[in-house]
Design a protein around this motif. Sequence first.
Motif, PDB file in Angstrom:
ATOM      1  N   ASN A 632     -22.505   8.666   5.725  1.00  0.00           N
ATOM      2  CA  ASN A 632     -22.313   9.414   6.984  1.00  0.00           C
ATOM      3  C   ASN A 632     -23.473   9.092   7.913  1.00  0.00           C
ATOM      4  OD1 ASN A 632     -21.911  11.239   9.041  1.00  0.00           O
ATOM      5  ND2 ASN A 632     -21.189  12.867   7.663  1.00  0.00           N
ATOM      6  N   ASN A 635     -24.192  12.697  10.192  1.00  0.00           N
ATOM      7  CA  ASN A 635     -24.656  13.942   9.562  1.00  0.00           C
ATOM      8  C   ASN A 635     -25.063  13.629   8.133  1.00  0.00           C
ATOM      9  OD1 ASN A 635     -25.138  16.501   8.653  1.00  0.00           O
ATOM     10  ND2 ASN A 635     -23.011  17.200   8.763  1.00  0.00           N
ATOM     11  N   GLN A 638     -23.921  16.063   4.922  1.00  0.00           N
ATOM     12  CA  GLN A 638     -22.572  16.120   4.350  1.00  0.00           C
ATOM     13  C   GLN A 638     -22.414  15.010   3.313  1.00  0.00           C
ATOM     14  OE1 GLN A 638     -19.451  15.176   7.044  1.00  0.00           O
ATOM     15  NE2 GLN A 638     -17.849  16.174   5.838  1.00  0.00           N
ATOM     16  N   LYS A 775      -7.350  16.544   6.088  1.00  0.00           N
ATOM     17  CA  LYS A 775      -8.788  16.754   6.243  1.00  0.00           C
ATOM     18  C   LYS A 775      -9.505  15.431   6.450  1.00  0.00           C
ATOM     19  CE  LYS A 775     -12.792  19.058   4.172  1.00  0.00           C
ATOM     20  NZ  LYS A 775     -13.294  19.870   3.044  1.00  0.00           N
ATOM     21  N   TYR A 776      -9.027  14.380   5.768  1.00  0.00           N
ATOM     22  CA  TYR A 776      -9.647  13.067   5.882  1.00  0.00           C
ATOM     23  C   TYR A 776      -8.584  12.027   6.212  1.00  0.00           C
ATOM     24  CZ  TYR A 776     -13.822  15.040   3.713  1.00  0.00           C
ATOM     25  OH  TYR A 776     -14.927  15.788   3.452  1.00  0.00           O
ATOM     26  N   THR A 804      -7.610  12.727  16.050  1.00  0.00           N
ATOM     27  CA  THR A 804      -8.318  13.319  14.910  1.00  0.00           C
ATOM     28  C   THR A 804      -9.388  14.307  15.363  1.00  0.00           C
ATOM     29  OG1 THR A 804      -9.778  11.367  14.903  1.00  0.00           O
ATOM     30  CG2 THR A 804      -7.884  11.363  13.390  1.00  0.00           C
ATOM     31  N   SER A 808      -9.541  18.022  14.028  1.00  0.00           N
ATOM     32  CA  SER A 808     -10.715  18.170  13.151  1.00  0.00           C
ATOM     33  C   SER A 808     -10.551  17.368  11.862  1.00  0.00           C
ATOM     34  CB  SER A 808     -10.953  19.651  12.835  1.00  0.00           C
ATOM     35  OG  SER A 808     -11.212  20.369  14.027  1.00  0.00           O
ATOM     36  N   GLN A 810     -11.639  14.018   9.708  1.00  0.00           N
ATOM     37  CA  GLN A 810     -12.739  13.065   9.599  1.00  0.00           C
ATOM     38  C   GLN A 810     -12.182  11.677   9.282  1.00  0.00           C
ATOM     39  OE1 GLN A 810     -16.544  14.377   7.959  1.00  0.00           O
ATOM     40  NE2 GLN A 810     -15.479  16.199   7.155  1.00  0.00           N
ATOM     41  N   ILE A 812     -12.682   7.734   8.139  1.00  0.00           N
ATOM     42  CA  ILE A 812     -13.555   6.918   7.291  1.00  0.00           C
ATOM     43  C   ILE A 812     -13.080   5.468   7.367  1.00  0.00           C
ATOM     44  CG2 ILE A 812     -14.413   6.550   4.943  1.00  0.00           C
ATOM     45  CD1 ILE A 812     -13.778   9.488   4.373  1.00  0.00           C
ATOM     46  N   SER A 831     -18.293   6.835  12.295  1.00  0.00           N
ATOM     47  CA  SER A 831     -19.582   7.214  11.698  1.00  0.00           C
ATOM     48  C   SER A 831     -19.521   7.317  10.177  1.00  0.00           C
ATOM     49  CB  SER A 831     -20.040   8.562  12.286  1.00  0.00           C
ATOM     50  OG  SER A 831     -19.077   9.570  12.034  1.00  0.00           O
ATOM     51  N   LEU A 832     -18.325   7.276   9.569  1.00  0.00           N
ATOM     52  CA  LEU A 832     -18.180   7.368   8.115  1.00  0.00           C
ATOM     53  C   LEU A 832     -17.730   6.019   7.555  1.00  0.00           C
ATOM     54  CD1 LEU A 832     -16.397  10.843   7.811  1.00  0.00           C
ATOM     55  CD2 LEU A 832     -18.802  10.359   7.454  1.00  0.00           C
TER      56      LEU A 832
END
Length: 857
Positions: A632, A635, A638, A775-776, A804, A808, A810, A812, A831-832
């Motif tokens: 990440n 952040n 996380q 969620k992802y 996204t 909300s 994330q 990857i 960013s992931l």
Amino acid sequence: MEDPSVLVRKLTRKNRRLESLLKKYKQNSHLQHALIQLSEQASTVAELTLLYPAIHSILEQYLPSKSFYVVLQNQFTQGLELSYFVDEKDGISVPLHEANHFSQGITGYVFKNRQTLYLNRQQMEHMSAQGLFKALGTQAEHWVGVPIFREKTIIGVMVSQNYAADEHYSEQQVELLEVMSLYLATAIERVKKRELLESEVKIRTRALMQSNEALNTEIEQRKRALERQQILFKIAELATQFSDIDDVYQQVHQIMRSITFADNLFIALHDKASNWLTFPYSVDEMTQYKPRPFANGYSELVITTERSQLIDTKRAQVLIDNEIVKRPDNYQLQNAATSWLGAPLKTAKGVIGLIACQAYNHEYEYNHEDVELISFVSNQIASVLQTHLANQALKASNLELEHRVAEKTKELRQTNLHLQMQIEERKKIEQQLYHDAHHDPLTTLPNRLLFLTQLEKTLQKYQRYPDNNFAVLFIDLDKFKDINDELGHQAGDQFLIWVSKAFSECIREHDLLARLAGDEFVILLDHLSDRQQAEDVAKRLIRVMQQPFCMKGVCMQSGASIGITYSNKDYKNTDEIIRDADAAMYYAKNAGRGRYEFYHPLLSAASTQSKQTEYHHLSALPVHFRSTEIVNMANHGQHIVMLEAFGEHPVLGSTSFDILKKFAAAKDEQLKIEMQLLGQALEQATNLGKAQTADVLFACSCAILESTTFGELKQLLSQRASNLCLLFDESEIRYASSMQLENLKELCSLGVAVGLNDFAKDRCDLALLSHIEFKYLLLSSTFSKRVLQQNSYDVQLQGILAVTALKSIQVIAKGPAILNFRSLLERHGLSLFFGKQQSLSGTSQSDPATAHESLPL
């Protein structure tokens, strides 16, 4: 205290006084502005005919004066003459030219009384009835005339009138006319003086021009002498710079164009021996000149007299009447030249011909100056032509000798050509034999021999340069036997031809398509960067084969089963490549046809029946897990981990269970194995959560969402860790049944985290993100790579990030060595990223009690 009524009266008187002063100020301002404009016009206009319109334009700014005229007294006849006249109705229809016209009318009345007169229609009719003046022209509704004075002498009248009853003239407007008339005489004098001054300047200028004419004549004579000298230089150049006689003739024409009208020009040569005239050069809009016997034409007149001849229409008629010139019987008079000029070409040996110019339809009339020029030029041109003609004769004799040599050479060339043709014929036969030996006679595609030769070269190149990847697609046509049986073998041949053309349009120019035998085709794709490119070609081929083949009114549906093998450093020869591609093709055909499959070593490992049974029992394989840390960049607090299950296969070694299930397990056993793996993944997620709080991602198939296993799935998830996120492939979700989608939404409502895996591999379907609370979202490695290569994929990525962000979710980026490109992908908003992969100590599936150590993050 003062009485209010008295105060009001005082204020009223003051207001009236102020209004009066304001009106006077405004009138004075108008007068001043009008006078300034009049002064500017008097200083700028060059003549009186321009002054009056300017005055009219000034007056139109302040009073209704669309109808306006100025009358001045002639100092010689003492009569009133019109100097300027503009009228809305009468125009010039009033008889202004009649004698004493203005003196009898109201204008003459003002001139006699020497006073300003303002009348309306009724007043004019009344005074006209009294005989004070005559009513002339259309009666105006309002008429005002102002006398024009030079010092104390009246010289004319300025009049403004209008035909609208409501547009009367105010006292201020009449006053403005009176003030303008006072300055008009001065303005007229200033303009007249300017006109006189300009007239004197013109007279003096004319005198200077006449004095310059003599000087110009001398300059022209010198200029003419220089031009002749330049012409001599050009003619002298003809003798040395041009070797071709035709070029000489063209340059002579250019020289003649520079001295006179020479659009129509010809050069004639006289052969005294045959007494014929030839025309080696001619440019003429009417006549085509051909060799002819010496006769009695204009050209013969120039040659016999040895003098230049200028012939116009009159002289032509005289020459004909005197029978000096005779025209042929078929001569067309309408094509005769209206002006003709010819000069003899004299040399030391006499006159050799002439040069002539002519004009038609009086386009140009030649004069004696032209005669002088063409005579001067012709004498110089003659010697140049004589030299070139002599050289031409010498060349002719040389050409005759060269012709004899050429004839002998031609015979030798004919012999050599015959031999060359025989050699070329043999080459064509050899090429045809080579083509026939290396191409399929039906489809004209390369055959097996040519394909294997090219594949051998490609493999050798790959062994030297491993970055030059390649792929081989082995294609077997579905239901080809049905087409042969139903439509006949001729239709089958036409079908194969149609297929070969369709396949050729699905590949690049440098790719190789070949027909091996029967309904089997093979394609060699070279210069590939990833496996996705081979998949794209396979999809195009399958899509093409979904079109029905129709013949004789009967349409049949075929298809294609495709096996793909990708370049591998373990390949040593072409037989291995063909073998693996063929194995993948048979797997695709057995799996349902109309699809493609990549070759996998399991296809070869499971070739024997004894081994096949062993590998189907995946539950007996030892299992271990590997985790991949998600880096990440935004952040660092996380933590996200990707968990994968691997089986220790006796042939393949450590292999992902996704691959093992695909090749060996039946559907019911796949579900059983997947539920067992999910249970172990939950244990691993629990251990990882104890070490350090982290979300654990685990890939599942949509099969666990079916009604037969969904109850067991919910019970399993309710008893274990809540930090496990189930990942489902985008391609499976896209084609999932309604029951599977409802069960997936129920998982989300129960608080189970779900994610979307391998997103945007084939296409970018943003609608999926709006239906389910993911969620992802894991981008496919193919999409991540193309974002860096093509702008269009960056636009799609921005759309994904926008959706996204609203949901909300994330995002990857995954793929081999993706961290090497993280700085570039960060610029696109990501960013992931997938990080380093590490193994967790594994357990045997038969012994789940063995410890599962967590991976330190």
